[in-house]
Write an enzyme that holds these catalytic residues in place. Structure first.
Site, PDB file in Angstrom:
ATOM      1  N   HIS A 100      -7.483  -5.553  -0.610  1.00 40.27           N
ATOM      2  CA  HIS A 100      -6.290  -4.717  -0.574  1.00 40.27           C
ATOM      3  C   HIS A 100      -5.112  -5.351   0.163  1.00 40.27           C
ATOM      4  CE1 HIS A 100      -4.067  -1.016  -0.982  1.00 40.27           C
ATOM      5  NE2 HIS A 100      -3.954  -0.859   0.337  1.00 40.27           N
ATOM      6  N   SER A 128       0.821  -1.198   0.000  1.00 39.46           N
ATOM      7  CA  SER A 128       0.000   0.000   0.000  1.00 39.46           C
ATOM      8  C   SER A 128       0.866   1.264   0.000  1.00 39.46           C
ATOM      9  CB  SER A 128      -0.957  -0.046   1.192  1.00 39.46           C
ATOM     10  OG  SER A 128      -1.977   0.908   1.072  1.00 39.46           O
ATOM     11  N   ASP A 168     -10.160  -4.069  -5.372  1.00 41.29           N
ATOM     12  CA  ASP A 168      -9.429  -3.345  -4.336  1.00 41.29           C
ATOM     13  C   ASP A 168     -10.015  -1.937  -4.246  1.00 41.29           C
ATOM     14  OD1 ASP A 168      -7.628  -1.948  -2.765  1.00 41.29           O
ATOM     15  OD2 ASP A 168      -5.843  -2.818  -3.673  1.00 41.29           O
TER      16      ASP A 168
END
Length: 269
Positions: free
Chosen positions: A243, A93, A215
């Site tokens: 995610h 991320s 996602d």
């Protein structure tokens, strides 16, 4: 000692070192399912950013950590303490962009970067679709400021996805709730308001972009944008959804990492 400050854990004794960096509201435990599957062939480094997990919370300063560059500098400083060369940065991320900044700041430290669910900018403008409007981001940050635990319980399962496996959402919720509320609020602003699109063309490091389906944080179009802007990248769409494939589909992430690094080795030979 930076090792203590960042709660560093090192395992394995391979020729290559993999440095795993966690995303928002998480700590190094989010990477354990993947790191444990690679430890027999690689030296693995797990750490916590200051303010998260088992890091030294007393070292946290809101003003200092008001941008991603501060986190990237911590990565570089830690890498220097560990004498890293030809290492692989594996970021989840927002750590994908922290890794990009670290790679440009210390190009000799990392030869490869693996980005899992990256997003250089979460907002949309006239030429770019980041997945969120300004109103959505503002409302999310206001909710977090007003009720950290409520926000965590509402958002974590959505971010995780995989509604048929609620234990995964519960695990992420627990991680979010364990984060100091002030750190959570600060890092949310740093994460969701930062714009690192301009840095991507400067990342000369060989790169792998791992993208999941469905996602809500980093849509497929954003992953492809990152891939297109990186000078030397490979894009791989995983079968995983949500995610956090490091938790929901670690075997698939491990396989993708192995393929990428073995391909790198084949080119070297």
């Amino acid at each position: 000692m930076l090792k203590q400050r960042h709660n560093v854990n090192i395992q394995g004794a391979g020729d290559r070192t993999l440095v795993f960096a966690h995303g928002y509201g998480c700590d190094q435990n989010m990477w354990r399912p993947v790191a444990d599957g690679l430890v027999n062939d690689y030296r693995t480094v797990l750490f916590d950013y200051v303010g998260f997990g088992g890091s030294d919370l007393s070292a946290y300063d809101s003003e200092h950590y008001a941008n991603l560059d501060a986190y990237a500098q911590d990565v570089v400083n830690l890498g220097r303490e560990l004498s890293l060369t030809n290492a692989v940065f594996v970021g989840h991320s927002v750590s994908s962009m922290i890794g990009a900044l670290a790679c440009t700041a210390a190009p000799d430290m990392f030869s490869d970067i693996i980005m899992v669910g990256p997003s250089p900018y979460y907002l949309s403008d006239d030429t770019y679709s980041g997945g969120f409007t300004h109103v959505q981001i503002d409302e999310m940050l206001e909710f977090l400021d007003a009720n950290h635990f409520g926000w965590s319980e509402a958002m974590a399962p959505q971010i995780m996805g995989n509604s048929d496996r609620p234990e995964l959402g519960q695990q992420l919720t627990k991680s979010f709730c364990a984060t100091d509320p002030q750190v959570a609020q600060d890092f949310a602003r740093v994460t969701f308001l930062s714009d690192t699109r301009d840095i991507l063309p400067n990342v000369q490091t060989r790169s792998l972009v791992l993208q999941c389906r469905d996602d809500i944080i980093a849509p497929e179009s954003v992953g492809k944008y990152v891939h297109d802007k990186l000078p030397n990248s490979v894009f791989r769409l995983l079968d995983a959804t949500g995610h956090c494939p490091n938790l929901s589909a670690p075997d698939e992430v491990i396989a993708a990492i192995r393929d990428f690094l073995l391909d790198d080795l084949a080119h070297d030979e």
